[in-house]
Write a protein that holds these residues in place. Structure first.
Motif: not given
Length: 382
Positions: A89-99, A261-272
């Motif tokens: 969940d912390a990884v998903v949250a990191a993706g949301l903040v990153t997005g 934002l897309l990844a975190s919405a579905g429970g995914g991981v931060p991407m670049c």
């Protein structure tokens, strides 16, 4: 590109197929680790990569890469082994903040303005250093089976020089090696059935603690690395290789924000979008967005219908094969940083920045800017 000139169409030939798999050296280890260590849902992790690749291939029309964010992944996976450590969940949250951060940088124009502050010598140094880092990681992965890896590397280089489908042959050899080592792998793969699975909407399940941890421990430390590698370096690499299909930092930042934002919405991981990924795709034959589109479609099908088999399928690509892929991607990236007309002072900035970039691309950008101005002001005399 000439005004009014048509942009090249995406191709879907054998060369693009081979080039599509040129970035597996970074994708596979992180995806496997997220699923195995953090127990994240394989469909949720892999599906956003497929969707993002499909979109950037269609829009940018170059072999534009989509990679896991390495600093976030390394920190999360390291901390997960500690008692009471990080969760998925912390990884998903990191993706949301990153997005949200990269979306703000793109829409405000700040991403482009900051990128223009990076001198050419520092930029080339970051690209060169990333190439060296890929080569070193590739050597590390090949070291366990050094003789076999050396043979595969030599044969792959020979095939590439003759424009043969080297990646497809390399993957076939890797699969054969994996099956010889573990004959039960074929039977286990044969038992897998296609079952449609969709990821669940993940944002409502994030707590304030997840958002705080994801932002401070994961997302913010990743920002300088993403700026150096996945904004400045990838933009320069794309425009050097494909001047007829240029991009700018604003579009790359916007893409980074939206796909996270897309990844975190579905429970995914931060991407670049890492520059090394493009080098890998290009080294093995990709020249258009067709490679990204085909890889994206493959990942989408794999994620939606064969989520339970992802680990088994990735077992077909041994570490020695991934090492060869990473090493050659690093060579391709480092070669692109040559500047034979550079002055001695610029060569100093380039090489010193490259050395730091093997450790951290963000720190290398800051050093390169400072060193460039210090040399111009006469404070440094290389």
């Amino acid at each position: 590109m000439r005004h009014g000139a048509a942009r090249p169409r995406n191709r879907f030939d054998l060369a693009e197929v081979g080039g599509a798999f040129g970035d597996l050296g970074t994708l596979i280890p992180f995806v496997v680790a997220y699923v195995a260590v953090l127990k994240m849902n394989a469909t949720a992790v892999l599906l956003p990569f497929g969707v993002a690749l499909l979109v950037v291939g269609a829009v940018f029309r170059t072999p534009f890469p989509v990679q896991p964010m390495k600093a976030i992944g390394a920190t999360a996976l390291t901390q997960a082994t500690v008692s009471g450590g990080l969760t998925g969940d912390a990884v998903v949250a990191a993706g949301l903040v990153t997005g949200l951060i990269w979306l703000a940088l793109a829409l405000s124009g700040l991403a482009a303005r900051l990128a223009r502050l990076v001198p050419r010598a520092a930029l080339l140094g970051v690209v060169m250093g990333l190439g060296f880092a890929f080569m070193l990681e590739g050597v590390r992965m090949m070291a366990g089976q050094w003789l076999l890896s050396a043979v595969m590397l030599a044969v792959t280089l020979l095939m590439l020089s003759r424009r043969w489908p080297a990646m497809l042959a390399l993957l076939a050899v890797g699969a054969a090696i994996a099956l010889l080592r573990d004959p039960s792998l074929a039977a286990r793969l044969g038992d897998q059935q296609a079952v449609l699975r969709w990821p669940a909407f993940a944002w409502p399940g994030l707590s304030a603690s997840d958002l705080w941890t994801g932002a401070l421990l994961l997302a913010l430390p990743q920002l300088p690395l993403t700026f150096g590698n996945a904004l400045v370096a990838i933009t320069a690499e794309n425009n050097r290789l494909f001047p007829d299909r240029p991009i700018d930092e604003r579009r790359v930042a916007l893409s980074t924000g939206l796909m996270n934002l897309l990844a975190s919405a579905g429970g995914g991981v931060p991407m670049c979008h890492g520059a090394g990924g493009m080098a890998g795709h290009v080294r093995f034959g990709a020249r258009t967005g067709g490679a990204a589109i085909m890889l994206g479609v493959a990942l989408i099908v794999l994620a939606l219908f064969f989520g339970d088999a992802i680990g088994l399928l990735f077992d077909l690509v041994p570490a020695s094969v991934l090492g060869v892929i990473l090493f050659l991607a690093g060579v391709e990236l480092a070669l692109g940083s040559r500047d034979p007309e550079a002055e001695k002072t610029d060569r100093f900035v380039l090489l010193a920045t490259a050395g730091i970039a093997t450790w951290n691309a963000g720190a290398a950008v800051l050093f390169g800017i400072a060193a460039h101005h210090a040399v111009r002001a006469g404070w440094l005399r290389p």
